[in-house]
Design a protein around this motif. Sequence first.
Motif, PDB file in Angstrom:
ATOM      1  N   UNK A 100       7.057  -9.304  39.327  1.00 23.92           N
ATOM      2  CA  UNK A 100       6.739 -10.239  40.401  1.00 23.92           C
ATOM      3  C   UNK A 100       5.231 -10.260  40.618  1.00 23.92           C
ATOM      4  N   UNK A 101       4.620 -11.414  40.416  1.00 26.22           N
ATOM      5  CA  UNK A 101       3.175 -11.552  40.513  1.00 26.22           C
ATOM      6  C   UNK A 101       2.760 -12.049  41.893  1.00 26.22           C
ATOM      7  N   UNK A 102       1.520 -11.744  42.230  1.00 25.87           N
ATOM      8  CA  UNK A 102       0.903 -12.264  43.452  1.00 25.87           C
ATOM      9  C   UNK A 102      -0.226 -13.192  43.015  1.00 25.87           C
ATOM     10  N   UNK A 103      -0.076 -14.463  43.332  1.00 31.63           N
ATOM     11  CA  UNK A 103      -0.954 -15.502  42.801  1.00 31.63           C
ATOM     12  C   UNK A 103      -1.635 -16.239  43.945  1.00 31.63           C
ATOM     13  N   UNK A 104      -2.930 -16.463  43.796  1.00 29.67           N
ATOM     14  CA  UNK A 104      -3.683 -17.179  44.812  1.00 29.67           C
ATOM     15  C   UNK A 104      -4.479 -18.320  44.220  1.00 29.67           C
ATOM     16  N   UNK A 105      -4.795 -19.290  45.062  1.00 32.19           N
ATOM     17  CA  UNK A 105      -5.663 -20.402  44.681  1.00 32.19           C
ATOM     18  C   UNK A 105      -6.686 -20.603  45.784  1.00 32.19           C
ATOM     19  N   UNK A 106      -7.941 -20.780  45.400  1.00 34.81           N
ATOM     20  CA  UNK A 106      -8.996 -21.082  46.362  1.00 34.81           C
ATOM     21  C   UNK A 106      -9.781 -22.278  45.843  1.00 34.81           C
ATOM     22  N   UNK A 107     -10.234 -23.097  46.763  1.00 35.42           N
ATOM     23  CA  UNK A 107     -10.952 -24.302  46.389  1.00 35.42           C
ATOM     24  C   UNK A 107     -11.170 -25.184  47.601  1.00 35.42           C
ATOM     25  N   UNK A 108     -11.448 -26.455  47.337  1.00 37.02           N
ATOM     26  CA  UNK A 108     -11.702 -27.405  48.405  1.00 37.02           C
ATOM     27  C   UNK A 108     -10.530 -28.335  48.635  1.00 37.02           C
ATOM     28  N   UNK A 109     -10.838 -29.577  48.994  1.00 35.89           N
ATOM     29  CA  UNK A 109      -9.801 -30.510  49.426  1.00 35.89           C
ATOM     30  C   UNK A 109      -8.870 -30.942  48.300  1.00 35.89           C
ATOM     31  N   UNK A 110      -9.338 -30.947  47.054  1.00 40.12           N
ATOM     32  CA  UNK A 110      -8.469 -31.364  45.950  1.00 40.12           C
ATOM     33  C   UNK A 110      -7.329 -30.376  45.776  1.00 40.12           C
ATOM     34  N   UNK A 111      -7.653 -29.090  45.700  1.00 38.24           N
ATOM     35  CA  UNK A 111      -6.610 -28.075  45.564  1.00 38.24           C
ATOM     36  C   UNK A 111      -5.758 -27.992  46.821  1.00 38.24           C
ATOM     37  N   UNK A 112      -6.332 -28.350  47.979  1.00 38.42           N
ATOM     38  CA  UNK A 112      -5.564 -28.353  49.225  1.00 38.42           C
ATOM     39  C   UNK A 112      -4.564 -29.500  49.284  1.00 38.42           C
TER      40      UNK A 112
END
Length: 328
Positions: A100-112
């Motif tokens: 089981x992985x823990x995955x994150x994403x960070x960015x601006x409005x496009x990724x949001x």
Amino acid sequence: MPPYIIMPLFILSFLLLPTLSYASDDGPRVENLTETEIKYAHIYYYYNLTEHILPARDGDVSSGGYKFFIPAPERMAGITYVGHAARFRMVLERARKGERLRIGAIGGSITAGQGVGGARFTYIKKFIDWLNIVMPPNDTSGSPTAQQANFPTPSVDGANGTHPQHDFVNGAVPGTESAYSSSCLHHHLIPEPDLVFVDYAVSDLPSAPWTSEGHIRRPMERLVRKVLDLPTRPAVVLVNMFAMGPSYGKYWYTAERDFMEFATYYSLPAVSLKAAVLPAAYAGGPEKLALGAIFNGGLNHPGRGGHVVVFEVLVTLVMKTQRRFWRP
């Protein structure tokens, strides 16, 4: 027609695209689009990844496993760097074994999710949904999910699946640059991550005075180093999106060209929307990559077509990396 005439016309077509608009509940808005662009804008709008998943052997997605909509040459062009990708390979191997992985994403409005109707229509949500289906964790034991732990997840789709899922937090914040996430990383990144997607190619300023003191690429490199130095030593993938407005319709006028220095120096896999779409569109390539079908999310965001392209490029990256890992 001479190339020096074609290119300005191509750039002019970019500048007309901001008149296109955003996704709505009833489908994409199609003002100023050609019949071909309208056709594919609707296909991307209703794209369902579960209809594309094919049987795979023991989780080995490199053996097949997906019926791609985007042609292979464009998907391969969208993988702009792989390097040794040691951490990424190890994470994929763990996923293949059912961890089981823990995955994150960070960015601006496009990724949001702005310009496409919300976070559940983004490239990263599609990727997580795909990963949960083809390489789900073996059980639901372990640490609580990010939502169960009350971690702030303003951009996370609340839908729950019927099978075990990897922990995921979309920590993208509209209107922010890499400098913000570099300073406030712990507020937006899932704790103890195994895999992190970083997208600031549109949010960060396009030009960089590398030789000056305090140049504007320092926050991005500081962010990358902070993530790489976390105790869990997560894998990092650079996601370089593209929008017509901030680039002024110019292929080279984005932060992506500088971010590639970080990709090569730190050996980070990198994918690119502009590399997958724009050269093919300029050369009169596949009609499914018509600009209006991809960039109809407004001035500062691609439409759902852009997110589908990047999602399929990411799946291709996984398959390519796994194939090289298991079959040297």
